[in-house]
Motif scaffolding. Structure first.
Motif, PDB file in Angstrom:
ATOM      1  N   THR A 139       1.003  -1.064  -0.165  1.00  0.00           N
ATOM      2  CA  THR A 139      -0.008   0.079  -0.001  1.00  0.00           C
ATOM      3  C   THR A 139       0.864   1.320  -0.119  1.00  0.00           C
ATOM      4  O   THR A 139       2.005   1.063   0.112  1.00  0.00           O
ATOM      5  CB  THR A 139      -0.902   0.016   1.347  1.00  0.00           C
ATOM      6  N   ALA A 140       0.204   2.283  -0.281  1.00  0.00           N
ATOM      7  CA  ALA A 140       0.954   3.712  -0.308  1.00  0.00           C
ATOM      8  C   ALA A 140       1.530   3.823   1.287  1.00  0.00           C
ATOM      9  O   ALA A 140       2.376   4.468   1.424  1.00  0.00           O
ATOM     10  CB  ALA A 140       0.072   4.765  -0.754  1.00  0.00           C
ATOM     11  N   SER A 141       0.736   3.364   1.981  1.00  0.00           N
ATOM     12  CA  SER A 141       0.824   3.712   3.387  1.00  0.00           C
ATOM     13  C   SER A 141       2.411   3.200   3.882  1.00  0.00           C
ATOM     14  O   SER A 141       3.330   3.783   4.485  1.00  0.00           O
ATOM     15  CB  SER A 141      -0.064   3.179   4.493  1.00  0.00           C
ATOM     16  N   THR A 142       2.420   1.969   3.318  1.00  0.00           N
ATOM     17  CA  THR A 142       3.834   1.194   3.672  1.00  0.00           C
ATOM     18  C   THR A 142       4.843   1.740   2.931  1.00  0.00           C
ATOM     19  O   THR A 142       6.037   2.135   3.463  1.00  0.00           O
ATOM     20  CB  THR A 142       3.434  -0.254   3.142  1.00  0.00           C
ATOM     21  N   THR A 235      -4.633  15.168  -3.379  1.00  0.00           N
ATOM     22  CA  THR A 235      -4.843  15.145  -2.031  1.00  0.00           C
ATOM     23  C   THR A 235      -6.240  14.246  -1.941  1.00  0.00           C
ATOM     24  O   THR A 235      -6.993  14.267  -2.877  1.00  0.00           O
ATOM     25  CB  THR A 235      -5.040  16.380  -1.238  1.00  0.00           C
ATOM     26  N   THR A 236      -6.213  13.788  -0.852  1.00  0.00           N
ATOM     27  CA  THR A 236      -7.390  12.717  -0.656  1.00  0.00           C
ATOM     28  C   THR A 236      -8.724  13.627  -0.633  1.00  0.00           C
ATOM     29  O   THR A 236      -9.845  13.355  -1.198  1.00  0.00           O
ATOM     30  CB  THR A 236      -7.473  11.890   0.495  1.00  0.00           C
ATOM     31  N   GLY A 237      -8.716  14.632  -0.071  1.00  0.00           N
ATOM     32  CA  GLY A 237     -10.005  15.603   0.189  1.00  0.00           C
ATOM     33  C   GLY A 237     -10.465  16.096  -1.366  1.00  0.00           C
ATOM     34  O   GLY A 237     -11.655  16.108  -1.537  1.00  0.00           O
ATOM     35  N   VAL A 260       7.128  12.103  -2.548  1.00  0.00           N
ATOM     36  CA  VAL A 260       5.751  12.299  -3.156  1.00  0.00           C
ATOM     37  C   VAL A 260       4.757  11.238  -2.947  1.00  0.00           C
ATOM     38  O   VAL A 260       5.019  10.040  -3.470  1.00  0.00           O
ATOM     39  CB  VAL A 260       5.960  12.851  -4.669  1.00  0.00           C
ATOM     40  N   ASP A 261       3.615  11.578  -2.300  1.00  0.00           N
ATOM     41  CA  ASP A 261       2.255  10.714  -2.228  1.00  0.00           C
ATOM     42  C   ASP A 261       1.398  11.006  -3.363  1.00  0.00           C
ATOM     43  O   ASP A 261       0.811  12.082  -3.230  1.00  0.00           O
ATOM     44  CB  ASP A 261       1.817  11.037  -0.888  1.00  0.00           C
ATOM     45  N   ALA A 262       1.475  10.247  -4.537  1.00  0.00           N
ATOM     46  CA  ALA A 262       0.569  10.396  -5.546  1.00  0.00           C
ATOM     47  C   ALA A 262      -0.216   9.048  -5.558  1.00  0.00           C
ATOM     48  O   ALA A 262      -0.596   8.615  -6.642  1.00  0.00           O
ATOM     49  CB  ALA A 262       1.449  10.543  -6.865  1.00  0.00           C
ATOM     50  N   PHE A 289       2.815   5.550  -6.051  1.00  0.00           N
ATOM     51  CA  PHE A 289       1.281   5.761  -6.637  1.00  0.00           C
ATOM     52  C   PHE A 289       0.931   4.354  -6.647  1.00  0.00           C
ATOM     53  O   PHE A 289       1.736   3.329  -6.564  1.00  0.00           O
ATOM     54  CB  PHE A 289       1.515   6.515  -7.895  1.00  0.00           C
ATOM     55  N   ASN A 290      -0.568   4.156  -6.536  1.00  0.00           N
ATOM     56  CA  ASN A 290      -1.170   2.814  -6.332  1.00  0.00           C
ATOM     57  C   ASN A 290      -1.925   2.490  -7.716  1.00  0.00           C
ATOM     58  O   ASN A 290      -2.902   2.941  -7.973  1.00  0.00           O
ATOM     59  CB  ASN A 290      -2.151   2.989  -5.350  1.00  0.00           C
ATOM     60  N   PRO A 291      -1.259   1.507  -8.594  1.00  0.00           N
ATOM     61  CA  PRO A 291      -1.919   0.994  -9.642  1.00  0.00           C
ATOM     62  C   PRO A 291      -3.332   0.190  -9.238  1.00  0.00           C
ATOM     63  O   PRO A 291      -4.184   0.343 -10.072  1.00  0.00           O
ATOM     64  CB  PRO A 291      -0.967   0.169 -10.356  1.00  0.00           C
TER      65      PRO A 291
END
Ligand code: PLP
Length: 473
Positions: A139-142, A235-237, A260-262, A289-291
């Motif tokens: 995950t992106a968190s990890t 961003t999530t929002g 960078v969190d994308a 980033f998360n496919p």
């Protein structure tokens, strides 16, 4: 279960899977079960004797399915999608069948080398520079935790791994709109929640670089060591885009790691017209980033890229005797590129997805989503009783109901929109979620499900208007 029975049931299940996906629209998108309802239907104790597959599968249909929210339903507009696709499912079936645990190269050379190649493909597809190395995380968190731990180690010349956290306090910077996973990573990294500095945002909810620089400078003056800045692309929002170029210059000036969190928006970088979002990419240190969000590769599959691969490996390296192999110096042993030892064979589904659709096919699917979102945003703007609450750089539309002919307080509008959301979702015909932007209760409509078409967005829009009118009639 012998192989004969396995073959029979596997065929049945594949038929069920295809039927499910073809008819998923018939299910209510969001499960409406009450808390504890599923638990009450499950026996307290495991069976002593084995049961037959038809019984188990019947319970899956009777007990489990009603408690599922259908993320692959085309009217799923909630959170960010976890979209999937038929080729991804086929690969997942093979991954499960092979059942390989891909912790080191030797435990499945093809898994390690396909992962290396897939990360190179993704890097080319989204414009990550050639000097970055990639690894698939769950995950992106990890991935963000890996970035923060690596930043922490690099800044302490790898002494924290040795002696634990000592000496001066450290700081991590992210915008006030950053995802909660950053705070979680800061806590897990032992830096303490107080190390988290939230930087103010501009009216488009993007980080203000000047405020970042001021925070860094003030911290240095107080004897606090700036470790890492986390910039968000999407961003999530509201899918705000932090200005990477300006942030990168600041990070270079103060020698701070830039992650960078994308997680969601990164997939859109396969579109040349969206590459502006990573203007300044050369100066970053890591990127995720998360496919599994918006690139049709079922959960879990998070792509993490890092410039200083050696620092990443040095942060996580362990070498017990039982894991040593002859080829260690020649190959990528991904166990040292992250937290977990055991690893799933995730690269296979990426390979199947990218080959099935091709880059052009994937681009077309994303452009379709972007067009649907832009058209929906136009409808919101044109309607006197609704208003957009944030720019729409991608496919998330933030809006609220605000009847033009009645003067409601902000508090009342917040409550009205919360009720509107609930009423729409209760129908089971659509599922969308909310956030709060600047104190305003905000409806979030993300148009990125694999199977979403114009008719689904139209139906959702009609439902929203109908329920809104009912509420204020
Ligand atoms: N970062 C952003 C911007 C997100 O929107 C999300 C989840 O939606 C995450 C991180 C966390 O992603 P994951 O569930 O892969 O950890």
């Amino acid at each position: 279960m012998d192989f004969k029975a396995f073959r029979t049931h596997a065929h049945e299940l594949v038929d069920w899977m295809a039927d499910y996906l073809e008819t998923v629209e018939q299910y209510p998108v969001k499960s409406s079960v009450e808390p504890g309802a599923i638990l009450a239907k499950l026996p307290d104790h495991p069976p002593d004797k084995g049961e037959l597959f038809p019984e188990i599968f019947s319970d899956f249909q009777q007990i489990i399915l009603p408690g599922m929210t259908h993320w692959q339903h085309p009217s799923f507009f909630a959170y960010f999608p976890a979209n999937s696709s038929p080729p991804s499912l086929l690969a997942e079936m093979l991954t499960a069948t092979l059942g390989a645990q891909c912790m080191v190269w030797e435990t499945s050379p093809a898994a390690a080398e396909l992962e290396e190649r897939m990360m190179q493909w993704l890097a080319v597809m989204i414009g990550i520079p050639r000097n970055f190395a990639g690894v698939i995380q769950d995950t992106a968190s990890t991935a963000t935790l890996c970035a923060i731990l690596t930043a922490r180690e690099k800044a302490s010349r790898f002494q924290t791994n040795q002696h634990g956290l000592t000496g001066q306090p450290r700081a991590i910077y992210a915008s006030s709109q950053t995802h909660s996973s950053i705070e979680k990573a800061v806590k897990i990294a032992g830096l303490g929640k107080e190390a988290m500095h939230l930087v103010p945002v501009d009216p488009a909810y993007a980080m203000q670089p000047q405020a970042l620089e001021t925070a860094i400078r003030e911290d240095i003056e107080k004897g606090i060591q700036p470790l890492c800045v986390v910039a968000t692309i999407g961003t999530t929002g509201s899918t705000a885009i932090d200005p990477l170029k300006a942030i990168g210059e600041i990070c270079q000036r103060y020698e701070v790691w830039l992650h960078v969190d994308a997680a969601f928006a990164g997939s859109a970088l396969i579109l040349p017209e969206k590459r502006w979002m990573i203007d300044g990419i050369e100066s970053i240190d890591s990127f995720v980033f998360n496919p599994h969000k918006w690139l049709f590769t079922n959960f879990d599959c998070s792509a993490y890229f890092v410039k200083d691969k050696d620092a990443l490996i040095k942060t996580f390296e362990i070498l017990p005797e039982y894991l040593k192999t002859e080829r260690d110096r020649l190959v990528n042993n991904y166990r040292d590129w992250g937290i977990q030892l055991g690893r799933r064979f995730r690269a296979l589904k990426l390979w199947f997805v990218i080959r099935t659709y091709g880059v052009h096919g994937l681009q077309e699917k994303l452009r379709h989503h972007l067009r649907l979102a832009a058209a929906f945003a136009e409808k919101i703007t044109a309607h006197p009783d609704f208003e957009l609450l944030a720019p729409v750089p991608l496919n998330l539309v933030c809006f609220r109901y605000r009847p033009a002919d009645v003067s409601f307080s902000e508090e009342k509008l917040n409550r009205l929109n919360a009720r509107l959301l609930k009423k729409c979702n209760e129908t089971g015909k659509m599922y969308f979620t909310h956030t709060v932007l600047n104190g305003v209760y905000t409806l979030r409509m993300v148009i990125g499900q694999t199977y979403v078409e114009q008719r689904h967005v139209d139906a959702a829009w009609s439902l929203i208007q109908e329920k809104a009118q009912e509420m204020t009639a």
